[in-house]
Structure formats: C-alpha cells, structure tokens
Design a protein around this motif. Sequence first.
Motif, short mmCIF file in Angstrom:
data_model
loop_
_atom_site.label_atom_id
_atom_site.label_comp_id
_atom_site.label_asym_id
_atom_site.label_seq_id
_atom_site.Cartn_x
_atom_site.Cartn_y
_atom_site.Cartn_z
N TYR A 238 0.82 -1.21 0.00
CA TYR A 238 0.00 0.00 0.00
C TYR A 238 0.86 1.25 0.00
N ALA A 239 1.98 1.24 0.71
CA ALA A 239 2.86 2.40 0.72
C ALA A 239 3.41 2.70 -0.67
N ILE A 240 3.89 1.68 -1.34
CA ILE A 240 4.44 1.88 -2.69
C ILE A 240 3.33 2.30 -3.64
N TRP A 241 2.20 1.62 -3.57
CA TRP A 241 1.07 1.90 -4.47
C TRP A 241 0.58 3.33 -4.30
N SER A 242 0.37 3.73 -3.07
CA SER A 242 -0.19 5.06 -2.85
C SER A 242 0.82 6.16 -3.14
N ALA A 243 2.07 5.99 -2.71
CA ALA A 243 3.07 7.03 -2.96
C ALA A 243 3.37 7.19 -4.44
N ALA A 244 3.52 6.09 -5.14
CA ALA A 244 3.77 6.17 -6.58
C ALA A 244 2.58 6.80 -7.29
N GLY A 245 1.38 6.42 -6.85
CA GLY A 245 0.17 7.01 -7.45
C GLY A 245 0.11 8.51 -7.23
N VAL A 246 0.38 8.95 -6.01
CA VAL A 246 0.37 10.39 -5.71
C VAL A 246 1.39 11.12 -6.57
#
Length: 108
Positions: free
Chosen positions: A61-69
């Motif tokens: 979730y950290a990678i997914w959300s940060a990369a998405g942002v």
Amino acid sequence: MNVYVLLAAAIAVEVTGTVSLKYTDGFTKLLPSALVIVSYGTAFYLMSRILKLGMPVGVVYAIWSAAGVALVALIGTLFLGERMNPTMILGLILVISGVVLLELGGEH
C-alpha cells in the motif's frame, strides 16, 4: 509473475483511473466513468494477487499510494495545467523517501 511487475501494473491502472476522474463530469460521462470503475477494479484485483504472493500489505500500500500520488501530481503538472510549487515538490520527495525506507526495512 514478479510482484513488482504486478505492482507496477496496479499503479498504472490506478493512475489511469484517477486521472480519468477529471473527465467524468461527476460520473455523467459514460466512457471516462467506465474507465474509472474498470481501472480501480483492476488495480485492487492486482493488489490482491500481490498480497497472495506474500508481499506485506503495508509495503504494497505504501508503494502503491506514494507512486500514485507522485505520478498523478506529475501528470497534472505536465498535461493538465496544474501548478507545482517547491513545497509540493518537497512533500512528494518526503512521501517517496518514506516508502523507500519502508521497503528497505521490510522483510522479504
């Protein structure tokens, strides 16, 4: 399949869905609205596969959300006429740095 390939695909479809939200006109336009729904559904399906392969949920979730942002902010700046200031850039750097630290500290 490599979890990072699946994660990259999940991020790509989530970003597609998020950018498409701008064009839904409050979900009154069919094609962009359908793209949002399909994109988010696909992203969550891919994330479920990643979790099944054993990657920790916090790291995923950290990678997914940060990369998405970061990607949505970049797309907004480059293609949608949105502005980015130094404070926002610093915020993105801090978010990405936090994810890198989570990944370095994660058990794989």
